[in-house]
Design a protein around this motif. Sequence first.
Motif, short mmCIF file in Angstrom:
data_model
loop_
_atom_site.label_atom_id
_atom_site.label_comp_id
_atom_site.label_asym_id
_atom_site.label_seq_id
_atom_site.Cartn_x
_atom_site.Cartn_y
_atom_site.Cartn_z
N VAL A 72 13.87 21.21 -14.77
CA VAL A 72 13.49 20.25 -15.78
C VAL A 72 13.26 18.88 -15.15
O VAL A 72 12.38 18.15 -15.53
CB VAL A 72 14.55 20.17 -16.90
N ALA A 73 14.08 18.53 -14.16
CA ALA A 73 13.93 17.31 -13.38
C ALA A 73 14.04 16.03 -14.20
O ALA A 73 13.32 15.08 -14.00
CB ALA A 73 12.64 17.33 -12.58
N LEU A 74 14.96 16.02 -15.15
CA LEU A 74 15.21 14.84 -15.96
C LEU A 74 16.66 14.43 -15.76
O LEU A 74 17.56 15.25 -15.94
CB LEU A 74 14.94 15.16 -17.44
N TRP A 75 16.90 13.17 -15.38
CA TRP A 75 18.26 12.69 -15.13
C TRP A 75 18.51 11.45 -15.96
O TRP A 75 17.63 10.59 -16.12
CB TRP A 75 18.46 12.37 -13.65
N VAL A 76 19.74 11.35 -16.46
CA VAL A 76 20.16 10.23 -17.28
C VAL A 76 21.33 9.53 -16.60
O VAL A 76 22.26 10.19 -16.15
CB VAL A 76 20.60 10.71 -18.69
N THR A 77 21.27 8.22 -16.51
CA THR A 77 22.37 7.43 -15.97
C THR A 77 22.80 6.44 -17.04
O THR A 77 21.97 5.71 -17.58
CB THR A 77 21.94 6.64 -14.71
#
Length: 124
Positions: A72-77
């Motif tokens: 998916v290659a989605l990151w949340v910080t």
Amino acid sequence: MEDQRVRLALERHWAASDAGDFDVEHEIYHDDALLEYPQSGDRIHVAARTGKAASPSPTRSGLAFAGLPAAVALWVTEFVLTYDGKPSYAVSIMEFHNRLVARETQYFTEQFAPSPSWARLVER
């Protein structure tokens, strides 16, 4: 293993951002990456490298990462930026393509008191 590599890249990115090291900070972006700040309506192309460099240097605390599977290659910080002693709560959503960020959206919010209708439910 890919998740660990992304997490390390994000930690390096945010540390460089805090240190004002824009060359290292921008290593994770595609040359044509787009940064968006919905509250202000700003859209900045990373190739210009001026948008983030022109920002004041806050202190950042409380980094928390959440990633979806590597496909998916989605990151949340999530983090707290402190400008002039006042905290601002933020979320950065980064979309990775071929191991680099192609798009990032950051959301910021000011701290606010709980609504009177739910204040009795809030833990401090």
